[in-house]
Design a protein around this motif. Structure first.
Motif, short mmCIF file in Angstrom:
data_model
loop_
_atom_site.label_atom_id
_atom_site.label_comp_id
_atom_site.label_asym_id
_atom_site.label_seq_id
_atom_site.Cartn_x
_atom_site.Cartn_y
_atom_site.Cartn_z
N LEU A 308 18.94 86.72 40.17
CA LEU A 308 20.05 85.60 40.31
C LEU A 308 21.04 85.58 39.36
O LEU A 308 22.17 85.15 39.51
N MET A 309 20.42 85.68 38.18
CA MET A 309 21.58 85.81 36.83
C MET A 309 22.40 87.21 36.75
O MET A 309 23.57 86.84 36.95
N VAL A 310 21.87 88.09 37.51
CA VAL A 310 22.69 89.28 37.59
C VAL A 310 23.86 88.97 38.64
O VAL A 310 24.98 89.26 38.31
N MET A 311 23.41 88.34 39.60
CA MET A 311 24.31 88.17 41.06
C MET A 311 25.45 86.98 40.58
O MET A 311 26.61 86.98 41.13
N LYS A 312 24.99 86.19 39.84
CA LYS A 312 25.69 84.78 39.64
C LYS A 312 27.12 85.21 38.82
O LYS A 312 27.24 85.87 37.86
N GLY A 313 28.17 84.53 39.58
CA GLY A 313 29.49 84.91 39.00
C GLY A 313 30.19 86.23 39.18
O GLY A 313 31.24 86.51 38.68
N LEU A 314 29.36 87.30 39.70
CA LEU A 314 29.92 88.39 40.06
C LEU A 314 31.02 88.35 41.23
O LEU A 314 30.86 87.95 42.18
N PRO A 315 32.24 88.84 41.00
CA PRO A 315 33.41 88.82 41.88
C PRO A 315 32.89 89.97 42.86
O PRO A 315 32.43 91.03 42.74
N LEU A 316 33.79 89.70 44.08
CA LEU A 316 33.68 90.86 45.12
C LEU A 316 34.52 91.88 44.53
O LEU A 316 35.35 92.00 44.24
N ALA A 317 33.93 93.12 45.16
CA ALA A 317 32.82 93.42 45.88
C ALA A 317 31.83 94.10 45.11
O ALA A 317 31.33 93.43 44.45
N SER A 319 29.86 95.79 42.30
CA SER A 319 30.10 96.08 40.50
C SER A 319 28.82 96.62 40.22
O SER A 319 27.61 96.37 40.69
N LYS A 320 28.69 97.55 39.17
CA LYS A 320 27.61 98.31 38.77
C LYS A 320 26.41 97.35 38.54
O LYS A 320 25.33 97.78 38.36
N ASP A 321 26.73 96.06 37.98
CA ASP A 321 25.69 95.24 37.66
C ASP A 321 24.50 95.32 38.57
O ASP A 321 23.37 95.11 38.56
N MET A 322 24.85 95.53 40.14
CA MET A 322 24.02 95.37 41.13
C MET A 322 23.04 96.63 41.11
O MET A 322 21.95 96.27 41.81
N GLN A 323 23.35 97.66 40.36
CA GLN A 323 22.31 98.44 40.15
C GLN A 323 21.19 98.13 39.41
O GLN A 323 20.12 98.47 39.59
N GLU A 324 21.29 96.81 38.75
CA GLU A 324 20.08 96.00 38.11
C GLU A 324 19.02 95.47 39.04
O GLU A 324 18.20 94.83 38.88
N ASP A 325 19.46 95.56 40.47
CA ASP A 325 18.62 94.84 41.60
C ASP A 325 17.25 95.65 41.84
O ASP A 325 16.18 94.88 41.76
N LYS A 326 17.32 96.84 41.57
CA LYS A 326 16.04 97.67 42.04
C LYS A 326 14.84 97.45 41.09
O LYS A 326 13.61 97.32 41.71
#
Ligand code: ARG
Length: 461
Positions: A308-317, A319-326
């Motif tokens: 939730l913290m990784v995704m919070k405030g991420l602008p579309l579309a 971003s490499k932040d999202m690699q931290e999901d897995k």
């Protein structure tokens, strides 16, 4: 040397630290099945729509099938320089089939690719978890049938409240787990839209058929907005939220197992298979598996809050932040799966100490409410007054240092003349539980009815 997949404009390769922070192959390699299935569907669609020749399609699919076999057999060498599973697979495909491999990525980006792979993985995992939940429920239901008449103390505030049946207590968890499975299946429904073909973020000019790939991969339909498709991680957040609630239930049950198996309670004995000894105290049998299930919720809720913290405030579309999901998601879903398996094992193997449970159920004047109810029912005394009279009866028993069953009819009459010897039959814990036949109540008859209902639901018979 610059990167073969994207290094056209680069003069040098990445710094070693860049490579280290950027690579996800260490954890996303477990997506290989989904990645290859996605690629096969994509290649099939590209050929069906005339974007790829039938020859290339066949070569690509044959090559991908070989890569799959290599990974499954353990002979595949993953390379960190190739960052992630998507490029590791494609690069190996190129080694095998040459230039045709380069055509596979037409009308696709790693952004829609990874969203597709991860959705497929989460979907498979939900199916596994739901099956595991059903197995635990079945173990509980089977136990509940055996223990329909076993009497234990029911607690509020962890103080003896009213007697209940052990079967009823076990079935309480069956209900919770039923809702947990429902939440996971709800998440599955919402996630089941295919991102594939959204490309990097804006869609693609190629005449692709997204319905075809969606269908081939078992999705209900393609996603309707390409920006949303590549930047949506709701599906894993929702799954982690459902997993967290399930882990919370398991943690409560695990805590009860820890308490029940203590010498002070002695309600259950966990089997040798699910306990461990102490290296210094030879007498010990520690409920480690239950303790670890109690604790696993920490990392599962941790994954939810982390993402939730990784995704919070991420602008579309994307971003490499999202690699931290897995990493966190894999860890959390693994932990839940292991917890469910451990609980199923413990429930199947434990021994209930019925005598200890019954003895404990009689402690603490646990049938006092039954006396009050009797006064209401038989003597037409208003409940509030009956409550007060019963309080005096309890005080007398306490003073005489006996249980309610130990009081004589003279004792009762000394509190209230109207009481007669019929009172004795409501004082036992057996009478107490048998009387609670209201729908959803603890009576053994209800336990058997509910167990049968669950059994037919779970086994489909
Ligand atoms: N490894 C990446 C991830 O897990 C794949 C997507 C990368 N996309 C990109 N444009 N770099 O998110």
């Amino acid at each position: 040397m610059s990167n073969k997949m994207w290094g056209g404009r680069f003069a040098t390769g990445p710094d070693a630290i860049m490579e280290e922070i950027n690579a996800s192959i260490g954890f996303d390699q477990r997506l290989f099945r989904q990645d290859i299935a996605g690629s096969i569907a994509h290649a099939t669609m590209l050929a069906e729509t005339g974007i790829l020749t039938q020859d290339d399609r066949q070569t690509i699919i044959a090559g991908l099938t070989e890569v799959l076999a290599e990974i499954e057999s353990g002979s595949f060498t993953f390379s960190r320089a190739l960052e992630d599973i998507h490029m590791n697979v494609e690069s190996r495909l190129r080694e095998k089939i040459g230039d045709a491999a380069g055509r596979l990525h037409t009308a696709r980006s790693r952004n829609d690719q990874v969203a597709t792979d991860f959705k497929l993985y989460v979907r498979d995992t939900i199916d596994t978890l739901v099956a595991q939940i059903a197995a635990l429920q079945l173990a509980l239901v089977t136990r509940a049938e055996d223990e329909a008449e076993t009497i234990m103390p029911g607690f509020t505030h962890l103080q003896n409240a009213q007697p209940v049946t052990f079967g009823h207590h076990l079935l309480a968890y069956v209900e919770m787990l039923g809702r947990d499975a429902g939440r996971l299946l709800d998440a599955r429904k919402r996630l089941n839209e295919s991102p594939l073909g959204s490309a990097a973020l804006a869609g693609t000019p190629y005449p692709i058929d997204r319905n075809l790939t969606a269908e081939k991969l078992g999705f209900d339909r393609p996603t309707a907005n390409s920006l949303d498709a590549v930047s949506d991680r709701d599906f894993i957040l929702e799954t982690l939220a459902a997993a967290s609630i399930c882990a919370m239930h398991l943690s409560r049950f695990a805590e009860e197992m820890v308490i029940w198996s203590s010498a002070q309670f002695g309600f259950i004995k966990l089997s040798d298979k699910f306990t461990t000894g102490s290296s210094i105290m030879p007498q010990k049998r520690n409920p480690d598996a239950a303790e670890l299930v109690r604790a696993k919720i920490g990392r599962i809720v941790g994954a939810l809050t982390s993402l939730l913290m990784v995704m919070k405030g991420l602008p579309l579309a994307y971003s490499k932040d999202m690699q931290e999901d897995k990493e966190v998601a894999f860890d959390a879903l693994d932990a839940l799966s292991l917890s469910l398996a451990a609980m199923t094992g413990m429930v199947g193997d434990l021994t209930a100490n019925r005598e200890a449970m019954r003895a404990s159920a009689t402690a603490g004047f646990s049938t006092a409410t039954d006396i009050a109810d009797w006064l209401v029912r038989e003597l037409d005394i208003p409940f509030r007054d009956a409550h007060h009279i019963t309080g005096q009866i309890v005080a007398l028993a306490e003073q005489k240092n006996c249980g309610l069953e130990g009081l004589t009819i003279e004792d009762f009459k000394s509190i209230d003349q109207r009481i007669d010897s019929r009172i004795h039959k409501v004082l036992t814990v057996e009478a107490s539980v048998a009387a609670r036949q209201s729908y959803g109540g603890t009576a053994p008859a209800n336990v058997l009815t509910q167990a049968a209902r669950w059994k037919s639901e779970l086994t489909g018979q």
